[in-house]
Motif scaffolding. Structure first.
Motif, PDB file in Angstrom:
ATOM      1  N   ALA A   1       0.853  -1.182   0.000  1.00 50.58           N
ATOM      2  CA  ALA A   1       0.000   0.000   0.000  1.00 50.58           C
ATOM      3  C   ALA A   1       0.892   1.236   0.000  1.00 50.58           C
ATOM      4  O   ALA A   1       2.000   1.219   0.534  1.00 50.58           O
ATOM      5  N   ALA A   2       0.402   2.301  -0.613  1.00 50.39           N
ATOM      6  CA  ALA A   2       1.136   3.558  -0.653  1.00 50.39           C
ATOM      7  C   ALA A   2       0.546   4.522   0.365  1.00 50.39           C
ATOM      8  O   ALA A   2      -0.669   4.613   0.527  1.00 50.39           O
ATOM      9  N   GLY A   3       1.415   5.220   1.061  1.00 49.33           N
ATOM     10  CA  GLY A   3       0.970   6.221   2.021  1.00 49.33           C
ATOM     11  C   GLY A   3       2.031   7.284   2.168  1.00 49.33           C
ATOM     12  O   GLY A   3       2.975   7.354   1.397  1.00 49.33           O
ATOM     13  N   LYS A   4       1.875   8.105   3.177  1.00 48.11           N
ATOM     14  CA  LYS A   4       2.842   9.151   3.465  1.00 48.11           C
ATOM     15  C   LYS A   4       3.331   9.022   4.897  1.00 48.11           C
ATOM     16  O   LYS A   4       2.583   8.587   5.774  1.00 48.11           O
ATOM     17  N   LEU A   5       4.577   9.386   5.113  1.00 44.72           N
ATOM     18  CA  LEU A   5       5.084   9.517   6.465  1.00 44.72           C
ATOM     19  C   LEU A   5       4.379  10.711   7.088  1.00 44.72           C
ATOM     20  O   LEU A   5       4.477  11.835   6.584  1.00 44.72           O
ATOM     21  N   LEU A   6       3.666  10.475   8.171  1.00 44.78           N
ATOM     22  CA  LEU A   6       2.815  11.501   8.770  1.00 44.78           C
ATOM     23  C   LEU A   6       3.549  12.279   9.851  1.00 44.78           C
ATOM     24  O   LEU A   6       4.523  11.797  10.441  1.00 44.78           O
ATOM     25  N   ASP A   7       3.042  13.459  10.115  1.00 47.87           N
ATOM     26  CA  ASP A   7       3.543  14.200  11.251  1.00 47.87           C
ATOM     27  C   ASP A   7       3.032  13.554  12.531  1.00 47.87           C
ATOM     28  O   ASP A   7       2.090  12.741  12.518  1.00 47.87           O
ATOM     29  N   VAL A   8       3.653  13.884  13.641  1.00 44.60           N
ATOM     30  CA  VAL A   8       3.252  13.327  14.933  1.00 44.60           C
ATOM     31  C   VAL A   8       1.789  13.655  15.189  1.00 44.60           C
ATOM     32  O   VAL A   8       1.350  14.804  15.027  1.00 44.60           O
ATOM     33  N   GLY A   9       1.031  12.636  15.573  1.00 47.08           N
ATOM     34  CA  GLY A   9      -0.395  12.804  15.811  1.00 47.08           C
ATOM     35  C   GLY A   9      -1.267  12.315  14.679  1.00 47.08           C
ATOM     36  O   GLY A   9      -2.484  12.185  14.839  1.00 47.08           O
ATOM     37  N   GLY A  10      -0.670  12.029  13.498  1.00 48.57           N
ATOM     38  CA  GLY A  10      -1.442  11.497  12.388  1.00 48.57           C
ATOM     39  C   GLY A  10      -1.919  10.082  12.664  1.00 48.57           C
ATOM     40  O   GLY A  10      -1.478   9.425  13.610  1.00 48.57           O
ATOM     41  N   THR A  11      -2.823   9.599  11.826  1.00 49.88           N
ATOM     42  CA  THR A  11      -3.413   8.278  12.023  1.00 49.88           C
ATOM     43  C   THR A  11      -2.974   7.331  10.925  1.00 49.88           C
ATOM     44  O   THR A  11      -3.224   7.577   9.731  1.00 49.88           O
ATOM     45  N   TYR A  12      -2.306   6.247  11.321  1.00 50.41           N
ATOM     46  CA  TYR A  12      -1.932   5.193  10.395  1.00 50.41           C
ATOM     47  C   TYR A  12      -2.959   4.059  10.463  1.00 50.41           C
ATOM     48  O   TYR A  12      -3.475   3.748  11.544  1.00 50.41           O
ATOM     49  N   ALA A  13      -3.211   3.452   9.321  1.00 45.15           N
ATOM     50  CA  ALA A  13      -4.164   2.340   9.251  1.00 45.15           C
ATOM     51  C   ALA A  13      -3.419   1.018   9.100  1.00 45.15           C
ATOM     52  O   ALA A  13      -3.766   0.185   8.262  1.00 45.15           O
ATOM     53  N   PHE A  14      -2.379   0.813   9.908  1.00 47.98           N
ATOM     54  CA  PHE A  14      -1.592  -0.406   9.802  1.00 47.98           C
ATOM     55  C   PHE A  14      -2.421  -1.618  10.213  1.00 47.98           C
ATOM     56  O   PHE A  14      -3.217  -1.566  11.145  1.00 47.98           O
ATOM     57  N   ALA A  15      -2.197  -2.734   9.517  1.00 52.86           N
ATOM     58  CA  ALA A  15      -2.906  -3.978   9.823  1.00 52.86           C
ATOM     59  C   ALA A  15      -1.947  -5.146   9.610  1.00 52.86           C
ATOM     60  O   ALA A  15      -0.800  -4.980   9.192  1.00 52.86           O
ATOM     61  N   GLU A  16      -2.422  -6.358   9.896  1.00 48.94           N
ATOM     62  CA  GLU A  16      -1.579  -7.550   9.784  1.00 48.94           C
ATOM     63  C   GLU A  16      -1.105  -7.754   8.345  1.00 48.94           C
ATOM     64  O   GLU A  16      -1.873  -7.618   7.396  1.00 48.94           O
ATOM     65  N   HIS A  17       0.174  -8.072   8.213  1.00 47.74           N
ATOM     66  CA  HIS A  17       0.806  -8.430   6.944  1.00 47.74           C
ATOM     67  C   HIS A  17       0.755  -7.317   5.896  1.00 47.74           C
ATOM     68  O   HIS A  17       0.965  -7.564   4.712  1.00 47.74           O
ATOM     69  N   ASP A  18       0.485  -6.094   6.330  1.00 47.06           N
ATOM     70  CA  ASP A  18       0.537  -4.959   5.405  1.00 47.06           C
ATOM     71  C   ASP A  18       1.983  -4.613   5.056  1.00 47.06           C
ATOM     72  O   ASP A  18       2.900  -4.814   5.867  1.00 47.06           O
ATOM     73  N   VAL A  19       2.171  -4.075   3.865  1.00 49.87           N
ATOM     74  CA  VAL A  19       3.464  -3.506   3.483  1.00 49.87           C
ATOM     75  C   VAL A  19       3.190  -2.058   3.067  1.00 49.87           C
ATOM     76  O   VAL A  19       2.603  -1.809   2.015  1.00 49.87           O
ATOM     77  N   TRP A  20       3.597  -1.128   3.902  1.00 45.95           N
ATOM     78  CA  TRP A  20       3.313   0.283   3.672  1.00 45.95           C
ATOM     79  C   TRP A  20       4.565   1.008   3.182  1.00 45.95           C
ATOM     80  O   TRP A  20       5.573   1.067   3.886  1.00 45.95           O
ATOM     81  N   SER A  21       4.488   1.540   1.973  1.00 48.49           N
ATOM     82  CA  SER A  21       5.552   2.384   1.441  1.00 48.49           C
ATOM     83  C   SER A  21       5.188   3.834   1.741  1.00 48.49           C
ATOM     84  O   SER A  21       4.235   4.372   1.176  1.00 48.49           O
ATOM     85  N   LEU A  22       5.931   4.450   2.654  1.00 49.04           N
ATOM     86  CA  LEU A  22       5.592   5.777   3.159  1.00 49.04           C
ATOM     87  C   LEU A  22       6.474   6.841   2.492  1.00 49.04           C
ATOM     88  O   LEU A  22       7.683   6.893   2.724  1.00 49.04           O
ATOM     89  N   ASP A  23       5.859   7.651   1.665  1.00 50.52           N
ATOM     90  CA  ASP A  23       6.555   8.749   1.013  1.00 50.52           C
ATOM     91  C   ASP A  23       7.008   9.739   2.095  1.00 50.52           C
ATOM     92  O   ASP A  23       6.190  10.337   2.796  1.00 50.52           O
ATOM     93  N   ALA A  24       8.324   9.892   2.208  1.00 50.84           N
ATOM     94  CA  ALA A  24       8.887  10.707   3.293  1.00 50.84           C
ATOM     95  C   ALA A  24       9.505  12.001   2.783  1.00 50.84           C
ATOM     96  O   ALA A  24      10.322  12.615   3.484  1.00 50.84           O
ATOM     97  N   ASP A  25       9.123  12.440   1.589  1.00 53.33           N
ATOM     98  CA  ASP A  25       9.715  13.648   1.023  1.00 53.33           C
ATOM     99  C   ASP A  25       9.599  14.847   1.964  1.00 53.33           C
ATOM    100  O   ASP A  25      10.486  15.714   2.006  1.00 53.33           O
ATOM    101  N   ALA A  26       8.511  14.922   2.721  1.00 53.55           N
ATOM    102  CA  ALA A  26       8.250  16.092   3.547  1.00 53.55           C
ATOM    103  C   ALA A  26       9.119  16.150   4.798  1.00 53.55           C
ATOM    104  O   ALA A  26       9.304  17.231   5.369  1.00 53.55           O
ATOM    105  N   PHE A  27       9.656  15.000   5.227  1.00 51.95           N
ATOM    106  CA  PHE A  27      10.328  14.967   6.525  1.00 51.95           C
ATOM    107  C   PHE A  27      11.750  14.407   6.509  1.00 51.95           C
ATOM    108  O   PHE A  27      12.517  14.674   7.426  1.00 51.95           O
TER     109      PHE A  27
END
Length: 422
Positions: free
Chosen positions: A373-399
């Motif tokens: 799944a594609a997502g973004k690296l969030l700022d502190v306090g953001g909500t991640y929808a992590f679940a079992e066996h997920d693979v999250w590619s977090l775009d970290a350009d902002a941080f």
């Protein structure tokens, strides 16, 4: 260290440097009774002190954001730091056009002195360096000597060109390192990371032009980086498969209720992914921070047919999420990684991005990966929808501003969110 901490050191073959460190790790489990143990591995550092500093900064961020992560307050955390004999990668951010030949030669000599282990080979390379600009014989001997520092083989999605790197004529290898050619048998195309000026990310003009890769001395520096890359690739896999995997087995056998969470930076990400595949212990989460391996490492059918990535089984072995920070700001993975691969196989295709067959996971995330799944690296306090066996590619350009910038609070927040999701 703001969390209970111990460390375990491995040699280049994945053996324990001090077996008593296992006893210390088990004692930590007995004394602190953590619910969760974070096992963290550094990448291309050349001192234990650099690794410890990385771990401390990351732990500081994890502790700082802990009140903002749901469920974190009830977790008792401990950290096991892995130390292994990695090699410093040349600072790509400091390369580029405009350096005088004397400066380039001094930089090449410094990198040879620092990163070539065998004393005899090191001295011969240093003697050849001043002659590279004027002698084809010196260039041929330089390439031949660097080949003696390479591992015997290189497996994985980007390993198909390793044989070409080791067998192609030295003149072709040197030309490829300058951005002006392709090795025999490798399709050529215009543009690409191998024809970039690493400082400005501007394509070089067709047929050449001003830039780092037009210098023979610069090309030699690039080849030293390539040799470092392949050595590190093999060593990280060995340390992960034989060393870290055994450590995880032992920790789980000693304290079966403690959840194990793996965190790896750079080539430490490769080591931790290899350990995930090899261990019999359950892994609760895996955090890859600017990891240095192929973006097809966990892929199915990455070639459009039947070829799977070397670590394709990793997602199925991690109970919780796999998170991957990636950014175009990472020049080490975004440029040096595809250059290293293309010098061996295919010169000048793509820009190290998702369309580049030799792109890095720290640049593009995990491609063609089950559960991805594609997502973004969030700022502190953001909500991640992590679940079992997920693979999250977090775009970290902002941080994340560069390869080593992986200890900020946003990264700590993502890692701790993965930990508490299981």
């Amino acid at each position: 260290m703001k969390l209970p901490y111990t460390e375990v050191e491995f040699d280049a073959k994945g053996g324990y440097v001090d077996p008593e460190q296992i006893d210390e790790a088990e004692k930590l489990l007995d004394d602190k009774r953590p619910t969760d143990v974070i096992v963290v591995a550094h990448g291309w550092n050349n001192t234990a002190g650099q690794a410890r500093e990385l771990y401390e900064r990351l732990v500081d961020s994890i502790v700082a954001v802990r009140p903002r992560v749901p469920g974190a307050a009830s977790r008792r955390l401990a950290v096991v730091g892995v130390l292994w004999p990695s090699i410093q990668w040349a600072p790509v951010e400091n390369d580029g056009a405009g350096a005088g030949i004397g400066d380039e030669l001094a930089a090449l000599e410094a990198e040879i002195a620092e990163r070539v282990d065998d004393a005899g080979t090191r001295e011969r390379l240093l003697a050849l360096a001043p002659r590279l600009d004027t002698s084809s014989e010196a260039q041929e001997e330089f390439v031949a000597l660097l080949r003696t520092t390479l591992p015997q083989a290189s497996e994985g999605e980007d390993g198909g060109g390793f044989e070409a790197l080791t067998k192609a004529p030295a003149a072709e290898v040197m030309a490829a390192a300058r951005g002006g050619g392709a090795l025999e048998g490798a399709p050529a195309a215009a543009g690409g990371a191998a024809s970039l000026d690493p400082a400005g990310l501007e394509p070089l003009p067709a047929g050449g032009g001003a830039g780092f890769f037009d210098s023979i001395v610069g090309a030699a520096r690039n080849l030293v980086n390539v040799a470092t890359y392949y050595t590190m690739k093999e060593r990280a896999g060995t340390v992960g498969t034989k060393g870290i995997a055994d450590l995880l087995d032992r920790l789980h056998a000693h304290s079966g209720d403690t959840r194990l969470h793996l965190v790896g930076h750079s080539f430490g990400g490769r080591a931790m992914t290899a350990a995930t595949v090899a261990t019999s212990a359950p892994v609760s989460s895996l955090s890859l921070l600017q990891a240095a391996y192929s973006h097809f490492g966990m892929a199915e059918g990455w070639d459009g047919a039947r070829k799977n990535g070397l670590f394709v089984t990793a997602p199925g072995k991690v109970h919780g999420p796999i998170i991957i920070t990636h950014t175009r700001n990472d020049k080490a993975v975004g440029i040096a990684y595809p250059i290293a691969s293309r010098l061996a196989r295919q010169i000048g295709v793509g820009l190290g991005d998702e369309n580049d067959p030799y792109g890095g996971i720290g640049r593009n995330g995990a491609l063609k990966t089950p559960g991805g799944a594609a997502g973004k690296l969030l700022d502190v306090g953001g909500t991640y929808a992590f679940a079992e066996h997920d693979v999250w590619s977090l775009d970290a350009d902002a941080f994340i501003t560069g390869h080593g910038d992986v200890t900020g609070r946003q990264v700590g927040y993502a890692v701790l969110s993965a930990v508490t999701s299981t």
